[in-house]
Write a protein that holds these residues in place. Structure first.
Motif, PDB file in Angstrom:
ATOM      1  N   LEU A   2       0.820  -1.213   0.000  1.00  0.00           N
ATOM      2  CA  LEU A   2       0.000   0.000   0.000  1.00  0.00           C
ATOM      3  C   LEU A   2       0.854   1.263   0.000  1.00  0.00           C
ATOM      4  O   LEU A   2       0.360   2.357  -0.274  1.00  0.00           O
ATOM      5  N   SER A   3       2.129   1.133   0.301  1.00  0.00           N
ATOM      6  CA  SER A   3       3.052   2.277   0.294  1.00  0.00           C
ATOM      7  C   SER A   3       3.798   2.407  -1.030  1.00  0.00           C
ATOM      8  O   SER A   3       4.633   3.298  -1.179  1.00  0.00           O
TER       9      SER A   3
ATOM     10  N   ARG B 116      -0.668  -0.426  -5.395  1.00  0.00           N
ATOM     11  CA  ARG B 116      -1.453  -0.077  -4.191  1.00  0.00           C
ATOM     12  C   ARG B 116      -2.867  -0.653  -4.281  1.00  0.00           C
ATOM     13  O   ARG B 116      -3.372  -1.239  -3.313  1.00  0.00           O
TER      14      ARG B 116
ATOM     15  N   LYS C  14      -4.708  -3.377  -1.828  1.00  0.00           N
ATOM     16  CA  LYS C  14      -5.989  -3.158  -1.128  1.00  0.00           C
ATOM     17  C   LYS C  14      -6.982  -4.274  -1.433  1.00  0.00           C
ATOM     18  O   LYS C  14      -7.636  -4.807  -0.538  1.00  0.00           O
TER      19      LYS C  14
ATOM     20  N   GLU D 127      -8.999   1.884   3.171  1.00  0.00           N
ATOM     21  CA  GLU D 127      -8.317   2.611   2.100  1.00  0.00           C
ATOM     22  C   GLU D 127      -6.841   2.841   2.353  1.00  0.00           C
ATOM     23  O   GLU D 127      -6.062   2.914   1.418  1.00  0.00           O
ATOM     24  N   THR D 128      -6.444   2.978   3.602  1.00  0.00           N
ATOM     25  CA  THR D 128      -5.061   3.380   3.872  1.00  0.00           C
ATOM     26  C   THR D 128      -4.269   2.289   4.592  1.00  0.00           C
ATOM     27  O   THR D 128      -4.835   1.403   5.235  1.00  0.00           O
ATOM     28  N   ALA D 129      -2.959   2.422   4.500  1.00  0.00           N
ATOM     29  CA  ALA D 129      -2.070   1.490   5.208  1.00  0.00           C
ATOM     30  C   ALA D 129      -2.274   1.619   6.717  1.00  0.00           C
ATOM     31  O   ALA D 129      -2.230   0.613   7.430  1.00  0.00           O
ATOM     32  N   ASP D 130      -2.505   2.827   7.199  1.00  0.00           N
ATOM     33  CA  ASP D 130      -2.728   3.016   8.644  1.00  0.00           C
ATOM     34  C   ASP D 130      -3.964   2.256   9.118  1.00  0.00           C
ATOM     35  O   ASP D 130      -3.938   1.613  10.171  1.00  0.00           O
ATOM     36  N   GLU D 131      -5.041   2.325   8.352  1.00  0.00           N
ATOM     37  CA  GLU D 131      -6.264   1.596   8.720  1.00  0.00           C
ATOM     38  C   GLU D 131      -6.013   0.087   8.718  1.00  0.00           C
ATOM     39  O   GLU D 131      -6.474  -0.627   9.612  1.00  0.00           O
TER      40      GLU D 131
END
Length: 168
Positions: free
Chosen positions: A98-99, A106, A110, A127-131
């Protein structure tokens, strides 16, 4: 077929290997592994896709090494194969995708993560790598030892002094 496979390109090789698997799985496994570090990216990508369809042939760690490949198509094939394998231990590798600077990688990451963790009654999609990292911090207790990108080596390394042209 063993000797003639060298004449097949990336388009035909997966079909040839499928036939060979039906005839002699043991010897074909050796041939598949010989092609994992082929200098032609399309061959590596085709072999990774094949490994995704045949879980019994390779470890998740072997397939995950494709995510480190310099070629985008190989990276995407490895991501798809990891989703096919369905092993949650690959989550950190997929979250790492995802990065990636390329949106195709990416998006593949996902989609693979969602496929890996979703159930028909409970879809999982972030949606994000943090999530995904937050989700993984809770879900990791349900799987074995995770596969970390830092512990992997690429399937193929371009020899020093040689150059490859890529397109996006």
């Amino acid at each position: 077929l063993r000797e003639s496979r060298h004449g097949f390109g990336a388009r035909l090789l997966p079909g040839v290997l499928e036939v060979m698997l039906a005839i002699d799985k043991g010897e074909t496994k050796t041939i598949i592994f010989e092609n994992l570090d082929d200098k032609t990216p399309a061959i590596r990508a085709a072999v990774l896709e094949l490994l995704g369809r045949h879980r019994e042939l390779a470890s998740v760690e072997t397939v995950a090494r494709g995510v480190l490949d310099a070629d985008l198509e190989v990276q995407i094939a490895a991501i798809h194969a990891l989703a096919e394998l369905g092993d949650g231990r690959a989550t950190p590798v997929l979250v790492g995708a995802l990065s990636n600077a390329n949106p195709r990688v990416r998006n593949a990451g996902k989609a693979a993560l969602s496929r890996l963790w979703s159930k028909p009654e409970t879809p999982v999609q972030f949606e994000t790598a943090d999530e995904w990292n937050d989700y993984w911090s809770e879900a990791s207790a349900r799987v074995g030892k995770p596969i970390e990108l830092a512990s992997l080596k690429p399937l193929y390394v371009q020899p020093e002094g040689t150059y490859a042209f890529t397109h996006e």
